[in-house]
Design a protein around this motif. Sequence first.
Motif, short mmCIF file in Angstrom:
data_model
loop_
_atom_site.label_atom_id
_atom_site.label_comp_id
_atom_site.label_asym_id
_atom_site.label_seq_id
_atom_site.Cartn_x
_atom_site.Cartn_y
_atom_site.Cartn_z
N GLN A 239 -24.29 -57.35 78.50
CA GLN A 239 -23.04 -58.07 78.74
C GLN A 239 -23.19 -59.04 79.92
O GLN A 239 -22.71 -60.18 79.87
CB GLN A 239 -21.88 -57.12 79.04
CG GLN A 239 -21.59 -56.09 78.00
CD GLN A 239 -22.25 -54.76 78.30
OE1 GLN A 239 -23.45 -54.69 78.56
NE2 GLN A 239 -21.48 -53.68 78.24
N GLU B 166 -15.80 -53.92 75.87
CA GLU B 166 -14.77 -52.91 75.57
C GLU B 166 -15.28 -51.93 74.52
O GLU B 166 -15.11 -50.71 74.64
CB GLU B 166 -13.49 -53.59 75.07
CG GLU B 166 -12.40 -52.60 74.70
CD GLU B 166 -11.23 -53.28 74.04
OE1 GLU B 166 -11.27 -53.48 72.79
OE2 GLU B 166 -10.27 -53.65 74.74
N TYR C 261 -9.74 -61.15 75.68
CA TYR C 261 -10.76 -60.38 76.41
C TYR C 261 -11.38 -61.15 77.57
O TYR C 261 -12.29 -60.65 78.23
CB TYR C 261 -11.85 -59.91 75.44
CG TYR C 261 -11.31 -59.06 74.33
CD1 TYR C 261 -11.01 -57.71 74.55
CD2 TYR C 261 -11.05 -59.60 73.08
CE1 TYR C 261 -10.48 -56.93 73.54
CE2 TYR C 261 -10.52 -58.82 72.07
CZ TYR C 261 -10.23 -57.49 72.30
OH TYR C 261 -9.70 -56.72 71.31
N GLY D 135 -16.39 -60.00 76.30
CA GLY D 135 -15.38 -59.04 76.76
C GLY D 135 -15.07 -57.99 75.71
O GLY D 135 -14.95 -56.80 76.01
N LYS D 136 -14.96 -58.40 74.46
CA LYS D 136 -14.73 -57.46 73.36
C LYS D 136 -15.92 -56.52 73.20
O LYS D 136 -15.74 -55.30 73.00
CB LYS D 136 -14.46 -58.22 72.06
CG LYS D 136 -14.36 -57.37 70.81
CD LYS D 136 -13.16 -56.46 70.83
CE LYS D 136 -13.03 -55.72 69.49
NZ LYS D 136 -12.11 -54.61 69.58
N SER E 189 -11.76 -59.52 81.08
CA SER E 189 -12.86 -58.57 81.28
C SER E 189 -14.07 -59.24 81.90
O SER E 189 -14.89 -58.57 82.55
CB SER E 189 -13.28 -57.97 79.93
OG SER E 189 -12.21 -57.34 79.31
N CYS E 190 -14.21 -60.54 81.72
CA CYS E 190 -15.41 -61.23 82.19
C CYS E 190 -15.52 -61.22 83.72
O CYS E 190 -16.64 -61.20 84.24
CB CYS E 190 -15.45 -62.65 81.64
SG CYS E 190 -15.73 -62.67 79.85
N ASN F 129 -14.98 -64.48 75.41
CA ASN F 129 -14.04 -63.54 74.80
C ASN F 129 -14.79 -62.48 74.00
O ASN F 129 -14.48 -61.29 74.07
CB ASN F 129 -13.06 -64.31 73.90
CG ASN F 129 -11.93 -63.46 73.42
OD1 ASN F 129 -11.17 -62.92 74.21
ND2 ASN F 129 -11.80 -63.35 72.11
#
Length: 160
Positions: free
Chosen positions: A47, A150, A25, A146-147, A28-29, A143
Amino acid sequence: MSLIDTIWELIHPDEPEPTGVKFPYLDSCDRIWKEYVPERGRSSALQGELLRQVELLRTEARENGNLNWDESYTASCDFIAEHLVGQKGLPLSMRNDVSGAVKTIMRCGFYAERCFTGEVPQEEVDVARASCASDEPFDVICNAIGKLDEWAGDSIAYEA
């Protein structure tokens, strides 16, 4: 070589660290940073603020060897622990990993603080330990951010 020179050599290696699929993930950052982290000040999205806080910690470790560790960095760790470890949208194993990563970062910071105040004699200083030489604890947290992003599908409001 001075302690500062030794730290600089350790945290600025000539070779980049290998990357892998251990942290699926992380990609995604970049988007989270662009969408949620303002140029100055706190993010209004959880986030974004989590990412901003972990990157403050990473920057202090990488660029300064935790030389400036103080209560503001401890507060960043506390913020991450409080707002990420308790997220029900994350698997328990990931929350446990984040908890361990935060503890590792804090141990490094507190050790660095003891080193640079002279509590640890200079000849006994472990520079890798003080500077949190591995990116892994920071990547574990990123990570998970990012999760979380999501899972949420949108920005998460929080109380600062």
